[in-house]
Design a protein around this motif. Sequence first.
Motif, mmCIF file in Angstrom:
data_model
loop_
_atom_site.group_PDB
_atom_site.id
_atom_site.type_symbol
_atom_site.label_atom_id
_atom_site.label_comp_id
_atom_site.label_asym_id
_atom_site.label_seq_id
_atom_site.Cartn_x
_atom_site.Cartn_y
_atom_site.Cartn_z
ATOM 1 N N GLU A 136 31.110 56.365 48.875
ATOM 2 C CA GLU A 136 30.901 56.223 50.275
ATOM 3 C C GLU A 136 31.914 57.061 51.256
ATOM 4 O OE1 GLU A 136 28.562 54.532 52.048
ATOM 5 O OE2 GLU A 136 27.758 54.174 50.201
ATOM 6 N N GLN A 137 32.830 57.551 50.366
ATOM 7 C CA GLN A 137 33.730 58.540 51.029
ATOM 8 C C GLN A 137 33.392 59.933 50.814
ATOM 9 O OE1 GLN A 137 38.077 57.854 49.893
ATOM 10 N NE2 GLN A 137 37.490 55.932 48.998
ATOM 11 N N LEU A 138 32.329 60.476 50.145
ATOM 12 C CA LEU A 138 32.066 61.622 50.076
ATOM 13 C C LEU A 138 31.338 62.142 51.471
ATOM 14 C CD1 LEU A 138 30.081 61.763 46.622
ATOM 15 C CD2 LEU A 138 32.060 63.105 47.182
ATOM 16 N N ARG A 139 32.006 63.265 51.709
ATOM 17 C CA ARG A 139 31.422 63.830 53.146
ATOM 18 C C ARG A 139 29.946 64.343 53.142
ATOM 19 N NH1 ARG A 139 34.481 65.781 57.195
ATOM 20 N NH2 ARG A 139 36.454 66.287 55.918
ATOM 21 N N ARG A 140 29.335 63.741 54.231
ATOM 22 C CA ARG A 140 27.898 63.843 54.403
ATOM 23 C C ARG A 140 27.918 64.559 55.902
ATOM 24 N NH1 ARG A 140 28.569 59.580 51.337
ATOM 25 N NH2 ARG A 140 27.051 58.603 49.989
ATOM 26 N N PRO A 141 27.275 65.454 55.931
ATOM 27 C CA PRO A 141 26.610 66.659 54.959
ATOM 28 C C PRO A 141 27.842 67.424 54.171
ATOM 29 C CG PRO A 141 26.032 67.696 56.771
ATOM 30 C CD PRO A 141 26.852 66.367 57.003
ATOM 31 N N GLY A 142 27.672 68.044 53.375
ATOM 32 C CA GLY A 142 28.587 69.061 52.742
ATOM 33 C C GLY A 142 29.240 68.526 51.396
ATOM 34 N N GLY A 143 29.387 67.499 50.895
ATOM 35 C CA GLY A 143 30.028 66.774 49.865
ATOM 36 C C GLY A 143 29.370 67.514 48.424
ATOM 37 N N ARG A 144 30.294 67.737 47.689
ATOM 38 C CA ARG A 144 30.011 68.474 46.335
ATOM 39 C C ARG A 144 30.630 67.489 45.376
ATOM 40 N NH1 ARG A 144 27.733 71.291 49.374
ATOM 41 N NH2 ARG A 144 28.163 73.486 49.840
ATOM 42 N N LEU A 145 29.398 67.019 44.254
ATOM 43 C CA LEU A 145 29.734 66.246 43.102
ATOM 44 C C LEU A 145 29.610 67.008 42.046
ATOM 45 C CD1 LEU A 145 30.498 63.684 41.652
ATOM 46 C CD2 LEU A 145 28.347 62.898 42.174
ATOM 47 N N ILE A 146 30.696 67.204 41.136
ATOM 48 C CA ILE A 146 30.565 68.186 40.170
ATOM 49 C C ILE A 146 30.990 67.566 38.844
ATOM 50 C CG2 ILE A 146 31.411 70.311 38.908
ATOM 51 C CD1 ILE A 146 32.196 71.198 41.840
ATOM 52 N N MET A 147 30.230 67.217 37.750
ATOM 53 C CA MET A 147 30.461 66.786 36.308
ATOM 54 C C MET A 147 30.706 67.725 35.410
ATOM 55 S SD MET A 147 29.469 63.597 37.412
ATOM 56 C CE MET A 147 28.190 62.696 38.362
ATOM 57 N N ILE A 148 31.912 67.761 34.508
ATOM 58 C CA ILE A 148 32.297 68.382 33.492
ATOM 59 C C ILE A 148 31.705 67.926 32.368
ATOM 60 C CG2 ILE A 148 33.888 69.999 32.330
ATOM 61 C CD1 ILE A 148 33.745 70.462 35.116
#
Length: 250
Positions: A124-136
């Motif tokens: 819920e803290q990820l910016r909307r719009p514009g958030g980036r989620l990256i998995m290594i």
Amino acid sequence: MPERLAVVSGGGTGIGKAIARELAGCGHRVAIIGRRAEVLAAAAREIDPVRILPVAADLTDPAQVTAAAARIAEHGPVDVLVNNAGAVTTAPADDSLEALAAGWRRDLETNLLTAVLLTTALGEQLRRPGGRLIMISSSAAQRGGSGPYSAGSYAAAKAAMHGWALGLARQWGTEGITVNVLAPGYIADTEIFGEQWTPEFHAVKVADTLVGRAGTPTDVAAAVGYLASPAAGYLTGQIIGLNGGAVLGR
């Protein structure tokens, strides 16, 4: 322009520390999460004591993840979340099913559950719009386990991350959040191989590439820097190999 906030799990050493350095250099405030407070503090001093926020937490423990998310929330919305924490579990001490089960549980908790818990806590803290989620992830997820991955649990845990991430890409795409998986191949100068690393192991891994060299944490960090940037807003739902050609795209 307001300061952007990034979160990097496993950010105290190796690839995670390189990613934190990259994002800090791009102007982010970076929360680095790991189990060892002293390691995180040393990384913050080395990179930038002002921009780096150390947050000590065991990401397999839901209570500690909740506390870490609450602390991060004090610094504003999260623009970038990089799930980098992971490790190769020590091989079972014997051939019993009990030892095998314990090893698989450790790998699933360390390499998959950590990402699931942290992402859910910060979702819920990820910016909307514009958030980036990256998995290594790892090229082991694409080619199967070998060498120190021979038990298969590490590769399986990382492969499970792929399916989960693609589902998140569909779920959050309409909210302006991109979700991508970066799957590095052999990266030298990390703690992940432990006692498995030998000069012979290194030579075999390098020979497996098309470019004739090992990857570096900086290689991974540079790719993350792009995925985290506004320029990558049309790139989502992808498994991106970063392996010197050891695993060809398909």
